[in-house]
Scaffold this motif. Structure first.
Motif, PDB file in Angstrom:
ATOM      1  N   MET A   1      -2.638 -30.176  -3.358  1.00  0.00           N
ATOM      2  CA  MET A   1      -4.045 -30.482  -4.215  1.00  0.00           C
ATOM      3  C   MET A   1      -4.640 -32.315  -4.204  1.00  0.00           C
ATOM      4  N   GLN A   2      -5.141 -32.558  -3.390  1.00  0.00           N
ATOM      5  CA  GLN A   2      -5.539 -34.131  -3.284  1.00  0.00           C
ATOM      6  C   GLN A   2      -6.101 -34.492  -4.502  1.00  0.00           C
ATOM      7  N   GLN A   3      -6.538 -33.824  -5.117  1.00  0.00           N
ATOM      8  CA  GLN A   3      -6.940 -34.356  -6.658  1.00  0.00           C
ATOM      9  C   GLN A   3      -5.902 -34.623  -7.705  1.00  0.00           C
ATOM     10  N   GLN A   4      -6.010 -36.434  -7.952  1.00  0.00           N
ATOM     11  CA  GLN A   4      -4.462 -35.937  -9.551  1.00  0.00           C
ATOM     12  C   GLN A   4      -5.326 -35.393 -10.420  1.00  0.00           C
ATOM     13  N   ARG A   5      -6.928 -35.411 -11.028  1.00  0.00           N
ATOM     14  CA  ARG A   5      -7.379 -35.659 -11.804  1.00  0.00           C
ATOM     15  C   ARG A   5      -8.882 -35.144 -11.649  1.00  0.00           C
ATOM     16  N   CYS A   6      -9.239 -33.383 -12.194  1.00  0.00           N
ATOM     17  CA  CYS A   6     -10.524 -33.212 -11.912  1.00  0.00           C
ATOM     18  C   CYS A   6     -10.969 -33.101 -13.222  1.00  0.00           C
ATOM     19  N   ASP A   7     -12.445 -32.200 -12.901  1.00  0.00           N
ATOM     20  CA  ASP A   7     -12.940 -31.780 -14.515  1.00  0.00           C
ATOM     21  C   ASP A   7     -12.476 -30.759 -14.851  1.00  0.00           C
ATOM     22  N   VAL A   8     -12.472 -29.972 -14.061  1.00  0.00           N
ATOM     23  CA  VAL A   8     -11.612 -28.483 -14.684  1.00  0.00           C
ATOM     24  C   VAL A   8     -10.940 -27.991 -13.148  1.00  0.00           C
ATOM     25  N   VAL A   9      -9.112 -27.109 -13.565  1.00  0.00           N
ATOM     26  CA  VAL A   9      -8.789 -26.529 -13.047  1.00  0.00           C
ATOM     27  C   VAL A   9      -8.878 -24.979 -13.577  1.00  0.00           C
ATOM     28  N   VAL A  10      -8.858 -24.497 -12.875  1.00  0.00           N
ATOM     29  CA  VAL A  10      -9.337 -23.041 -12.714  1.00  0.00           C
ATOM     30  C   VAL A  10      -7.903 -22.654 -12.318  1.00  0.00           C
ATOM     31  N   VAL A  11      -6.951 -21.319 -12.991  1.00  0.00           N
ATOM     32  CA  VAL A  11      -5.956 -20.965 -13.024  1.00  0.00           C
ATOM     33  C   VAL A  11      -5.653 -19.907 -12.544  1.00  0.00           C
ATOM     34  N   GLY A  12      -5.793 -19.136 -11.334  1.00  0.00           N
ATOM     35  CA  GLY A  12      -5.983 -17.712 -10.459  1.00  0.00           C
ATOM     36  C   GLY A  12      -7.730 -17.966  -9.880  1.00  0.00           C
ATOM     37  N   GLY A  13      -7.414 -17.130  -8.498  1.00  0.00           N
ATOM     38  CA  GLY A  13      -8.458 -17.127  -8.205  1.00  0.00           C
ATOM     39  C   GLY A  13      -9.089 -15.943  -7.453  1.00  0.00           C
ATOM     40  N   GLY A  14      -9.295 -14.637  -8.835  1.00  0.00           N
ATOM     41  CA  GLY A  14      -9.817 -13.793  -8.175  1.00  0.00           C
ATOM     42  C   GLY A  14     -11.158 -13.977  -8.536  1.00  0.00           C
ATOM     43  N   ALA A  15     -11.651 -12.910  -8.885  1.00  0.00           N
ATOM     44  CA  ALA A  15     -13.328 -12.301  -9.178  1.00  0.00           C
ATOM     45  C   ALA A  15     -13.730 -13.041 -10.348  1.00  0.00           C
ATOM     46  N   ALA A  16     -12.671 -13.394 -11.613  1.00  0.00           N
ATOM     47  CA  ALA A  16     -12.662 -13.894 -12.441  1.00  0.00           C
ATOM     48  C   ALA A  16     -13.113 -16.173 -12.240  1.00  0.00           C
ATOM     49  N   GLY A  17     -12.255 -16.361 -11.907  1.00  0.00           N
ATOM     50  CA  GLY A  17     -12.182 -17.394 -11.048  1.00  0.00           C
ATOM     51  C   GLY A  17     -12.583 -17.765 -10.668  1.00  0.00           C
ATOM     52  N   LEU A  18     -13.287 -17.391  -9.520  1.00  0.00           N
ATOM     53  CA  LEU A  18     -13.850 -17.793  -7.821  1.00  0.00           C
ATOM     54  C   LEU A  18     -15.512 -17.978  -8.552  1.00  0.00           C
ATOM     55  N   SER A  19     -15.777 -16.583  -9.471  1.00  0.00           N
ATOM     56  CA  SER A  19     -16.800 -16.807 -10.054  1.00  0.00           C
ATOM     57  C   SER A  19     -16.938 -18.147 -11.010  1.00  0.00           C
ATOM     58  N   GLY A  20     -16.534 -18.886 -12.305  1.00  0.00           N
ATOM     59  CA  GLY A  20     -16.446 -19.292 -12.697  1.00  0.00           C
ATOM     60  C   GLY A  20     -16.263 -20.880 -11.462  1.00  0.00           C
TER      61      GLY A  20
END
Ligand SMILES: Cc1cc2nc3c(=O)[nH]c(=O)nc-3n(C[C@H](O)[C@H](O)[C@H](O)COP(=O)(O)OP(=O)(O)OC[C@H]3O[C@@H](n4cnc5c(N)ncnc54)[C@H](O)[C@@H]3O)c2cc1C
Length: 323
Positions: A1-20
């Motif tokens: 995790m290189q970014q210390q602060r980002c616009d959005v953290v998506v928790v969970g990388g299934g279909a919903a998370g990856l689509s988001g």
């Protein structure tokens, strides 16, 4: 995790998370997806009813999705988020969140999209878990075509069992309802089952018969073995809600036809939770959502998150202009 602060953290990388993440990346937002790598349909050999990718293996569909999201700049890392907390507003009044993984990494984000899915809790019959997603099934739209015309059993554990038996009868004319620990069907239900040619077997199912790594039937407490090639169960759908609970959200019971089928975290139609700045999508908030629906919900939430950030960016710009 290189970014210390980002616009959005998506928790969970299934279909919903990856689509988001895909939509947010295309909206030029910095996105970090943290994924524990345990999608719900992992035991299944293929994803069905996903238009344009019918019959793709689950891992392959997700690999395609990861590549697409990464292609627009989303960073995707392995990890399990332990908790999230709301940060105190900074001087400009911008809210934010800190997300902490189980191995102690932390990252800050302006918004959160939580897409952690659900856990299928199976009835306590030995052998069910080992064959889950192969011959122990729950969803006729996911598996019905693959076991069409085969001998199917339905394991009753609650009041939806008769409904399940009538459903699966659409795919096979050889369906047996095992009353097991379920309630006695009503007179009307017995009539429906008889009219559709569905056999009813009394007695508890104690074990599964397996030969050459194939499910071949169920064993009853009496010792009788009834040959079957697939067994339908009613899993309890429990939202993986720990991260959302750490933000103060509470799972609520989902009822269907008078039976509690699981728990979910309520959201509005865009996926916004009751905590401002936190969205949820996919099975964690809609238990019956299929893969294409989870992907659509992730997209819907991403649009809402981006819209919210646009309004905040505008408010901050106006404040800076006036200063
Ligand atoms: C056996 C089986 C077969 C199925 N077959 C089909 C089918 O053919 N077609 C269909 O449309 N649907 C099918 N489904 C339903 C499908 O699995 C769901 O619709 C879909 O997985 C929901 O997507 P999701 O993104 O909400 O959750 P998931 O796909 O479960 O993804 C959630 C992700 O979040 C991760 N995660 C969870 N907690 C954390 C945490 N704290 N930190 C980081 N990551 C976390 C998980 O590891 C996972 O990778 C099937 C389901 C099962 C059980």
């Amino acid at each position: 995790m290189q970014q210390q602060r980002c616009d959005v953290v998506v928790v969970g990388g299934g279909a919903a998370g990856l689509s988001g993440a895909l939509a947010l990346g295309r909206a030029r937002r910095s996105v970090l997806v943290i994924d524990a790598g345990e999608p719900r349909n992992a035991p299944a050999s293929h994803v069905h009813n996903y238009l344009g990718r019918e019959s793709t293996p689950p891992a392959e569909l997700l690999a395609i999705g990861r590549g697409e999201a990464a292609g627009y700049g989303a960073e995707i890392v392995e990890g399990r988020v332990a908790s999230a907390e709301k940060l105190p507003e900074d001087g400009a009044g911008e809210p934010g969140f800190r997300v902490v993984t189980e191995d102690g990494r932390s990252v800050e984000a302006r918004r959160l999209l939580v897409t952690t899915g659900l856990v299928d809790e199976l009835p306590p019959v030995p052998g069910l878990a080992e064959r889950w997603g192969r011959e122990v099934l729950h969803c006729p739209y996911c598996h019905g075509h693959e076991v069409a015309d085969r001998p199917i059993g339905v394991l009753a554990t609650g009041p939806l069992a008769v409904h399940q038996a009538l459903m699966w009868r659409q795919w096979s004319d050889d369906v047996t309802l095992f009353l097991h620990t379920g309630p006695e069907p009503t007179e009307e239900e017995y009539e429906q089952l008889a009219a559709r040619g569905i056999a009813v077997v009394d007695g508890e199912v104690t074990d599964l018969e397996v030969a050459d790594d194939r499910f071949t039937g169920v064993t009853l407490a009496s010792g009788r073995v009834v040959p079957r090639e697939a067994l339908v169960v009613q899993a309890r759908f429990t939202a993986r809600s720990a991260v959302l609970e750490s933000l103060g959200l509470e799972p609520v019971a989902q009822e269907m036809a008078g039976a509690v089928i699981g728990t979910y975290i309520p959201t509005d139609p865009t996926g916004a939770t009751e905590v401002p700045g936190v969205w949820a999508a996919g099975n964690v908030t809609r238990l019956t959502e299929q893969v294409i629906g989870a992907a659509a919900a992730g997209l819907m939430a991403a649009g809402a998150v981006n819209g919210d950030l646009i309004m905040e960016d505008t408010r901050l710009a106006v404040a800076a202009r006036r200063a």
